[in-house]
Scaffold this active site. Structure first.
Site, PDB file in Angstrom:
ATOM      1  N   HIS A 100       0.842  -1.202   0.000  1.00 13.27           N
ATOM      2  CA  HIS A 100       0.000   0.000   0.000  1.00 13.27           C
ATOM      3  C   HIS A 100       0.875   1.249   0.000  1.00 13.27           C
ATOM      4  O   HIS A 100       0.591   2.232  -0.690  1.00 13.27           O
ATOM      5  CB  HIS A 100      -0.908   0.011   1.236  1.00 13.27           C
ATOM      6  CG  HIS A 100      -1.993  -1.009   1.192  1.00 13.27           C
ATOM      7  ND1 HIS A 100      -3.311  -0.709   1.443  1.00 13.27           N
ATOM      8  CD2 HIS A 100      -1.966  -2.341   0.927  1.00 13.27           C
ATOM      9  CE1 HIS A 100      -4.047  -1.807   1.333  1.00 13.27           C
ATOM     10  NE2 HIS A 100      -3.246  -2.813   1.040  1.00 13.27           N
TER      11      HIS A 100
ATOM     12  N   ASP B 269      -5.409   6.008   2.983  1.00 14.03           N
ATOM     13  CA  ASP B 269      -5.515   4.634   2.517  1.00 14.03           C
ATOM     14  C   ASP B 269      -6.928   4.107   2.789  1.00 14.03           C
ATOM     15  O   ASP B 269      -7.651   4.616   3.655  1.00 14.03           O
ATOM     16  CB  ASP B 269      -4.488   3.775   3.263  1.00 14.03           C
ATOM     17  CG  ASP B 269      -4.437   2.350   2.740  1.00 14.03           C
ATOM     18  OD1 ASP B 269      -3.705   2.116   1.766  1.00 14.03           O
ATOM     19  OD2 ASP B 269      -5.131   1.471   3.298  1.00 14.03           O
TER      20      ASP B 269
END
Length: 484
Positions: free
Chosen positions: A16, A120
Site C-alpha cells: 500500500h 488509505d
C-alpha cells in the site's frame, strides 16, 4: 493560486505504501504548485519501509517529505489485525503533526496551504482528523475498482437490506453486483466480510469511504470499464482510475545490502541462460508461505510438469507471530528428498525475489501468483499470464476477476484460503498443481492475445492523453477546486 500541500497517510503495509508513493509522484509531476507530506506509521508488517526508498524519492521529487510517526503501544485486547486499531491509535499523532503543518503554513505567505488528506482504504477513521482541520479527505484505493464497488454493495446489503454477509460463507449463492458483468459466487468474498469477528470493523471502513471527496483507484479504465461506469449514477463520491501505479525500479528501493545485490545478480544470470518464455515463476507475495506438506506437493507438481521454474519459497513465521515470512537457511529440509538434485538443470529455488525484474525478463512464460493486486497489475504490465492461487485479504476476489470477469488467467485455485499465520484448511495436490502449470505454460492463443492487448493498453493509459493521465488531471483540478 497559492501553493497547496497534500497530507498522505498510507496504511503500514509495504504494498500500500509503495503504490501511494507512486501516485504522489505523479501528482507532483502534474502540478508544480503541489507539495506532499507523508505521515508514516510503523508496524511489524511494514518492517522495512526502507529509508533508502524514502531518500531516493525525496532526491527525485524535491517537493515530498516523510515524517515518521512515533510507535504506539496497543491494547492487547484490541483486534489489531488488519492494522485498523493501529491506525486508530495514531490519530493523536496525526493531529499533532498536521497542527505543525498548519502553523508552518500560517507563518509565511509563501508556505503552502493544506488542500486535503489522502488516506488509505484502511485509514478512513482519520477522516475525523481532516474534519477537525476543515479540509477534504480523498481515498487512495489500492485494490481493483470492482472491489471498491463490492465494498459499497456489501455495506448497502447489510445496512439497507438487512442481509448478514457472514451467511454467504460456504454457500452457493451468486450475487448480481452492479460493479461486475458476471454473477459473483458469494463464498469468494474476503474472509473479513464472511467472518463475524471482523465484519463490524470492515463495515465501519466501508461506510466512511462514502464521506470522501473523491477516490483514486489503482486501476485503468480499459481493464475495468464496467466497474468504473457503475459509479456514475451519482450515489458515490467521484472515482478516478489513475493506474496502473507500479514501482518499476523495485529492487533499487529495497533494503539494499551486498547480499541482496548478489542474490539479484545470481537470479538474473540464471534467467539469462533460459529459453524465451520457458520459465514458470512461483511467488505468493510478501506475506505468503506454506507448511511443509504443501511445499512437498508444490515441488512434486513442478517436477511432474517438466517445466523450468523459479520458485520463491518462504519460511512461515513462528506460530502465533504476526510477522512476514523469512528465507530458509536450508530449503532442502522442507523439500522432497533429492528434489534439488533432480531439478538442478531446470529449476531454481530462491527466497526473496526482485519480482518486477523477474516478470520483465523474457525467459518468464507464466506466473503462479497469490493474486495480490500489485502483482496482478505487474503481470498485466509485463504481459505474463497468471495461474491463480489466492491466500488472504481480497485475493480470492482478484482471482475471480482475472479468471471470470477479465478472462485473462488460469485457475489452480480460486477460493483457497490461508489467513495470516494460520494453517490452510486444505492441501492442493501435486496433480492439481501439475495440471495448472501445464495449462499456464501452454495457454491458448486467444487468452494470450487478449493479455497482450490489455498489457499494451495498461502502458498507454499512463501516457500523455491516455485514460489514467486524463483522470489524474481531473483529480488535481478537483483538489484545487475543493481547497478550503
Amino acid at each position: 493560486m497559492k501553493n497547496a500541500e497534500l497530507v498522505f497517510i498510507p496504511a503500514p503495509i509495504i504494498g500500500h505504501f509503495v503504490s501511494a508513493v507512486e501516485v504522489a509522484k505523479l501528482l507532483l509531476e502534474r502540478d508544480e504548485r503541489l507539495s506532499i507530506t507523508f505521515l508514516v506509521m510503523k508496524s511489524s508488517l511494514s518492517t522495512k519501509i526502507a529509508r533508502s526508498y524514502n531518500d531516493s524519492v525525496i532526491a527525485a521529487c524535491g517537493r515530498i517529505r516523510f515524517i515518521h510517526l512515533p510507535e504506539v503501544e496497543l491494547d492487547p485486547n484490541l483486534p489489531s489485525r488488519f492494522f485498523i486499531s493501529l491506525i486508530e491509535a495514531q490519530k493523536p499523532h496525526v493531529k499533532e503533526e498536521v497542527s505543525k503543518l498548519v502553523i508552518e503554513s500560517e507563518s509565511s505567505p509563501d508556505s503552502p496551504r493544506i488542500a486535503g488528506f489522502v488516506l488509505d482504504m484502511f485509514s478512513t477513521s482519520i477522516i475525523d482528523v481532516a474534519n477537525e482541520f476543515g479540509v477534504p479527505s480523498y481515498i487512495f484505493f489500492t485494490s481493483a475498482a470492482a472491489f471498491l464497488g463490492t465494498t459499497f454493495y456489501i455495506q448497502a446489503l447489510h445496512d439497507e437490506q438487512k442481509v448478514d454477509p457472514t451467511e454467504f460463507k460456504n454457500s452457493d449463492v451468486e450475487l448480481a453486483m452492479p460493479c461486475l458483468a458476471s454473477p459473483f459466487p458469494a463464498k469468494v468474498l474476503p474472509s473479513s466480510v464472511l467472518g463475524k469477528d471482523f465484519l463490524p470493523l470492515f463495515l465501519r471502513l466501508f461506510r466512511r469511504l462514502r464521506e470522501a471527496k473523491g477516490i483514486m483507484v489503482n486501476t485503468f479504465y480499459e481493464l475495468e470499464s464496467h466497474a468504473i461506469n457503475s459509479f456514475s449514477d451519482g450515489n458515490y463520491p467521484p472515482v478516478y482510475p489513475v493506474g496502473p501505479l507500479l514501482n518499476l525500479n523495485g529492487h533499487e528501493h529495497d533494503v539494499v545490502s551486498d547480499i541482496r545485490k548478489d542474490i539479484h545478480r545470481d537470479i538474473m544470470q540464471w534467467l539469462d541462460h533460459q529459453p524465451s518464455s520457458s520459465v514458470v515463476y512461483l511467488c505468493f507475495g510478501s506475506m505468503g508461505s506454506f507448511g511443509v506438506e504443501q511445499v512437498k506437493e508444490i515441488a512434486c507438481g513442478l517436477e511432474q510438469s517438466g517445466h523450468r521454474f523459479l520458485w520463491s519459497l518462504r519460511q512461515p513465521p513462528p506460530n502465533g507471530k504476526m510477522e512476514a515470512p523469512s528465507d530458509y537457511v536450508n530449503p532442502a529440509e522442507v523439500l522432497p528428498e533429492g528434489f534439488l538434485d533432480r531439478t538442478s538443470e531446470i529449476g531454481k529455488i530462491i527466497g526473496w525475489a526482485p519480482q518486477v525484474d523477474i516478470l520483465a525478463h523474457p525467459s518468464i512464460g507464466g506466473f503462479v501468483s497469490h493474486c495480490g493486486w500489485n502483482s496482478t497489475l505487474e503481470s498485466i504490465w509485463f504481459d505474463v499470464p497468471i495461474a491463480t492461487w489466492p491466500m488472504h485479504a481480497e485475493q480470492q476476489f482478484n482471482a475471480f476477476l482475472m479468471i471470470v470477469e477479465f478472462g485473462l488467467a488460469i485457475e489452480i485455485q480460486m477460493n483457497y484460503r490461508k489467513e495470516f499465520n494460520m494453517d490452510a484448511c486444505e492441501i492442493v495436490s501435486a496433480e492439481e498443481i501439475e495440471k495448472g502449470i501445464r495449462c499456464l505454460m501452454e495457454i491458448d492463443i486467444k487468452k494470450k492475445e487478449k493479455l497482450k492487448e490489455i498489457s499494451e493498453k495498461s502502458r498507454k493509459a499512463l501516457m500523455k492523453d491516455g485514460s489514467s493521465y486524463t483522470w489524474l488531471d481531473r483529480v488535481v483540478q478537483d483538489m484545487i477546486d475543493n481547497m478550503p
